[in-house]
Design a protein around this motif. Sequence first.
Motif, PDB file in Angstrom:
ATOM      1  N   TYR A 181       0.843  -1.189   0.000  1.00  0.00           N
ATOM      2  CA  TYR A 181       0.000   0.000   0.000  1.00  0.00           C
ATOM      3  C   TYR A 181       0.883   1.245   0.000  1.00  0.00           C
ATOM      4  CZ  TYR A 181      -3.488   3.372   1.453  1.00  0.00           C
ATOM      5  OH  TYR A 181      -4.305   4.468   1.510  1.00  0.00           O
ATOM      6  N   ASP A 182       0.558   2.196  -0.871  1.00  0.00           N
ATOM      7  CA  ASP A 182       1.350   3.427  -0.998  1.00  0.00           C
ATOM      8  C   ASP A 182       0.703   4.524  -0.156  1.00  0.00           C
ATOM      9  OD1 ASP A 182       2.640   5.744  -1.697  1.00  0.00           O
ATOM     10  OD2 ASP A 182       2.266   5.553  -3.855  1.00  0.00           O
ATOM     11  N   ARG A 183       1.289   4.858   0.969  1.00  0.00           N
ATOM     12  CA  ARG A 183       0.703   5.846   1.886  1.00  0.00           C
ATOM     13  C   ARG A 183       0.779   7.271   1.336  1.00  0.00           C
ATOM     14  NH1 ARG A 183       2.578   7.062   6.517  1.00  0.00           N
ATOM     15  NH2 ARG A 183       0.560   7.615   7.401  1.00  0.00           N
ATOM     16  N   PHE A 184       1.527   7.466   0.266  1.00  0.00           N
ATOM     17  CA  PHE A 184       1.668   8.838  -0.237  1.00  0.00           C
ATOM     18  C   PHE A 184       1.150   9.000  -1.666  1.00  0.00           C
ATOM     19  CE2 PHE A 184       4.409   8.548   3.431  1.00  0.00           C
ATOM     20  CZ  PHE A 184       4.048   9.708   4.108  1.00  0.00           C
ATOM     21  N   ARG A 185       0.421   8.012  -2.172  1.00  0.00           N
ATOM     22  CA  ARG A 185      -0.189   8.096  -3.489  1.00  0.00           C
ATOM     23  C   ARG A 185      -1.007   9.377  -3.638  1.00  0.00           C
ATOM     24  NH1 ARG A 185      -5.501   6.170  -5.262  1.00  0.00           N
ATOM     25  NH2 ARG A 185      -5.487   5.310  -7.381  1.00  0.00           N
ATOM     26  N   HIS A 186      -1.759   9.752  -2.577  1.00  0.00           N
ATOM     27  CA  HIS A 186      -2.661  10.899  -2.635  1.00  0.00           C
ATOM     28  C   HIS A 186      -1.932  12.218  -2.900  1.00  0.00           C
ATOM     29  CE1 HIS A 186      -1.555  12.196   1.515  1.00  0.00           C
ATOM     30  NE2 HIS A 186      -1.313  10.919   1.655  1.00  0.00           N
ATOM     31  N   VAL A 187      -0.675  12.292  -2.504  1.00  0.00           N
ATOM     32  CA  VAL A 187       0.054  13.558  -2.657  1.00  0.00           C
ATOM     33  C   VAL A 187       0.156  13.916  -4.147  1.00  0.00           C
ATOM     34  CG1 VAL A 187       2.241  14.749  -2.235  1.00  0.00           C
ATOM     35  CG2 VAL A 187       1.322  13.165  -0.511  1.00  0.00           C
ATOM     36  N   ARG A 188       0.519  12.925  -4.972  1.00  0.00           N
ATOM     37  CA  ARG A 188       0.589  13.176  -6.413  1.00  0.00           C
ATOM     38  C   ARG A 188      -0.817  13.242  -7.024  1.00  0.00           C
ATOM     39  NH1 ARG A 188       3.529   9.052  -5.074  1.00  0.00           N
ATOM     40  NH2 ARG A 188       2.185   7.523  -6.104  1.00  0.00           N
ATOM     41  N   ARG A 189      -1.678  12.360  -6.574  1.00  0.00           N
ATOM     42  CA  ARG A 189      -2.998  12.215  -7.194  1.00  0.00           C
ATOM     43  C   ARG A 189      -3.834  13.487  -7.089  1.00  0.00           C
ATOM     44  NH1 ARG A 189      -8.255  11.125  -5.901  1.00  0.00           N
ATOM     45  NH2 ARG A 189      -9.371   9.457  -6.986  1.00  0.00           N
ATOM     46  N   ASN A 190      -3.717  14.210  -5.959  1.00  0.00           N
ATOM     47  CA  ASN A 190      -4.704  15.253  -5.667  1.00  0.00           C
ATOM     48  C   ASN A 190      -4.178  16.685  -5.812  1.00  0.00           C
ATOM     49  OD1 ASN A 190      -6.556  13.211  -5.137  1.00  0.00           O
ATOM     50  ND2 ASN A 190      -5.913  13.045  -3.010  1.00  0.00           N
ATOM     51  N   VAL A 191      -3.098  16.844  -6.562  1.00  0.00           N
ATOM     52  CA  VAL A 191      -2.595  18.189  -6.831  1.00  0.00           C
ATOM     53  C   VAL A 191      -3.707  19.008  -7.520  1.00  0.00           C
ATOM     54  CG1 VAL A 191      -0.919  19.553  -8.167  1.00  0.00           C
ATOM     55  CG2 VAL A 191      -0.199  17.425  -7.033  1.00  0.00           C
ATOM     56  N   GLY A 192      -3.964  20.191  -6.989  1.00  0.00           N
ATOM     57  CA  GLY A 192      -4.952  21.066  -7.624  1.00  0.00           C
ATOM     58  C   GLY A 192      -6.387  20.782  -7.248  1.00  0.00           C
ATOM     59  N   ARG A 193      -6.624  19.729  -6.493  1.00  0.00           N
ATOM     60  CA  ARG A 193      -8.005  19.402  -6.100  1.00  0.00           C
ATOM     61  C   ARG A 193      -8.459  20.268  -4.928  1.00  0.00           C
ATOM     62  NH1 ARG A 193      -9.877  14.262  -7.513  1.00  0.00           N
ATOM     63  NH2 ARG A 193     -11.761  14.960  -6.429  1.00  0.00           N
ATOM     64  N   THR A 194      -9.778  20.444  -4.816  1.00  0.00           N
ATOM     65  CA  THR A 194     -10.324  21.093  -3.629  1.00  0.00           C
ATOM     66  C   THR A 194     -10.729  20.028  -2.610  1.00  0.00           C
ATOM     67  OG1 THR A 194     -12.613  21.034  -4.390  1.00  0.00           O
ATOM     68  CG2 THR A 194     -11.282  22.959  -5.036  1.00  0.00           C
ATOM     69  N   LEU A 195     -10.761  20.435  -1.349  1.00  0.00           N
ATOM     70  CA  LEU A 195     -11.220  19.517  -0.303  1.00  0.00           C
ATOM     71  C   LEU A 195     -12.656  19.077  -0.575  1.00  0.00           C
ATOM     72  CD1 LEU A 195     -10.904  18.065   2.379  1.00  0.00           C
ATOM     73  CD2 LEU A 195     -11.466  20.204   3.542  1.00  0.00           C
ATOM     74  N   GLU A 196     -13.487  20.019  -1.005  1.00  0.00           N
ATOM     75  CA  GLU A 196     -14.896  19.688  -1.239  1.00  0.00           C
ATOM     76  C   GLU A 196     -15.018  18.576  -2.283  1.00  0.00           C
ATOM     77  OE1 GLU A 196     -13.744  22.807  -0.590  1.00  0.00           O
ATOM     78  OE2 GLU A 196     -14.718  22.580   1.362  1.00  0.00           O
ATOM     79  N   SER A 197     -14.230  18.672  -3.354  1.00  0.00           N
ATOM     80  CA  SER A 197     -14.345  17.649  -4.397  1.00  0.00           C
ATOM     81  C   SER A 197     -13.846  16.302  -3.883  1.00  0.00           C
ATOM     82  CB  SER A 197     -13.594  18.077  -5.663  1.00  0.00           C
ATOM     83  OG  SER A 197     -12.197  17.919  -5.499  1.00  0.00           O
ATOM     84  N   LEU A 198     -12.850  16.315  -3.018  1.00  0.00           N
ATOM     85  CA  LEU A 198     -12.374  15.044  -2.441  1.00  0.00           C
ATOM     86  C   LEU A 198     -13.424  14.435  -1.518  1.00  0.00           C
ATOM     87  CD1 LEU A 198      -8.605  15.657  -1.548  1.00  0.00           C
ATOM     88  CD2 LEU A 198      -9.568  14.637  -3.618  1.00  0.00           C
ATOM     89  N   LEU A 199     -14.100  15.279  -0.751  1.00  0.00           N
ATOM     90  CA  LEU A 199     -15.140  14.755   0.150  1.00  0.00           C
ATOM     91  C   LEU A 199     -16.262  14.094  -0.644  1.00  0.00           C
ATOM     92  CD1 LEU A 199     -15.268  17.721   2.696  1.00  0.00           C
ATOM     93  CD2 LEU A 199     -14.599  15.362   3.250  1.00  0.00           C
ATOM     94  N   VAL A 200     -16.641  14.708  -1.769  1.00  0.00           N
ATOM     95  CA  VAL A 200     -17.676  14.115  -2.621  1.00  0.00           C
ATOM     96  C   VAL A 200     -17.187  12.789  -3.197  1.00  0.00           C
ATOM     97  CG1 VAL A 200     -18.940  14.394  -4.796  1.00  0.00           C
ATOM     98  CG2 VAL A 200     -18.786  16.310  -3.183  1.00  0.00           C
ATOM     99  N   GLU A 201     -15.957  12.802  -3.692  1.00  0.00           N
ATOM    100  CA  GLU A 201     -15.415  11.594  -4.313  1.00  0.00           C
ATOM    101  C   GLU A 201     -15.292  10.461  -3.295  1.00  0.00           C
ATOM    102  OE1 GLU A 201     -11.540  12.096  -6.054  1.00  0.00           O
ATOM    103  OE2 GLU A 201     -11.822  10.338  -7.364  1.00  0.00           O
ATOM    104  N   PHE A 202     -14.830  10.791  -2.102  1.00  0.00           N
ATOM    105  CA  PHE A 202     -14.721   9.761  -1.063  1.00  0.00           C
ATOM    106  C   PHE A 202     -16.091   9.155  -0.763  1.00  0.00           C
ATOM    107  CE2 PHE A 202     -14.559   8.920   3.689  1.00  0.00           C
ATOM    108  CZ  PHE A 202     -14.030   7.657   3.544  1.00  0.00           C
ATOM    109  N   GLY A 203     -17.109  10.007  -0.643  1.00  0.00           N
ATOM    110  CA  GLY A 203     -18.453   9.498  -0.360  1.00  0.00           C
ATOM    111  C   GLY A 203     -18.948   8.551  -1.452  1.00  0.00           C
TER     112      GLY A 203
END
Lengths: 180, 180
Positions: B76-98
């Motif tokens: 498991y890559d604990r830092f995958r999200h650092v590259r993946r989410n450049v430029g994203r907003t928190l709100e969009s991540l919360l929607v995507e997670f849901g």
Amino acid sequence: MRFELPSSVDILRRTPPTLRALLDGVPDTWARSNEGPETFSPFDVVGHLIDGEETDWIPRARIILGRGSNPTFEPYDRFRHVRRNVGRTLESLLVEFGELRASNLERLGSWSLTDAELDLPGNHPSLGPVTLRQLLSTWVVHDLGHVAQVARVMAKQYRGEVGPWVQFLPVLTDHEVPRS
Amino acid sequence: MRFELPSSVDILRRTPPTLRALLDGVPDTWARSNEGPETFSPFDVVGHLIDGEETDWIPRARIILGRGSNPTFEPYDRFRHVRRNVGRTLESLLVEFGELRASNLERLGSWSLTDAELDLPGNHPSLGPVTLRQLLSTWVVHDLGHVAQVARVMAKQYRGEVGPWVQFLPVLTDHEVPRS
């Protein structure tokens, strides 16, 4: 980060819906289990937060704003909720906490506090001199600490179920002797 | 408490609304601050939970349920999200997670897992033999640990503002060197 009143109020407003999302409707096995003797279950935490609404934050702010010659707070009873909430359901406490919090934040807003007022002093019975700004900052941190506690106490109920993963889950082992 | 599938699913379903209640719309000063170098901000935590939905829990459950001769998980890559989410907003991540969580819980439900299936083995790349039951228990604990982390990281932003109350607020001092 420096204390800032509007965003502090925003964080304080989030605590009741956060706790409802985590807890509303969970079985008692999750809501009433704790971390050991003298520690709080999620049910106890909600009761303790209600005690804060009724006896701590706003009453102490009033003492400070009253500018009396002796702005000493009443000592806070960390176990008031144990007697107060006998026979209550978690759901009814969550509703009550939300109502008390909304009412207290309305009152706080009605004061339109100035920077000078935020610097006014109170006297904590064991900590000594404090300011209104420190009291309100503590309210925010206290909320967030108890949200963290609820999640941690729930996590610990599965401590025996995760097998070797326990070493990757610090939430299970970082508070062997919980302080809150 | 013993692992029980329906209530575990219930807890897992609560994590997206809990994080929305805590985080949706908070300013970046709250969402993007962390506990120091190499630690997660609330924004990072939501990204890390998304990584879990995409690469960890359900993919590993599938490996176990495939009953192949070598049920070894991908690391498991604990830092995958650092590259993946450049430029994203928190709100969009919360929607995507849901959305990802809802879809994964639907898949989990569709399997109608039996006790015998929950005992099936997998092989963790560093921990060795584990069972599906332990994997699903870990999913629950991992969620709750990160909810606790978000609340703790937010609380710490006011560490300098609470004055002498710091000694009554263990959330500010219990993780001087955070492990998660």
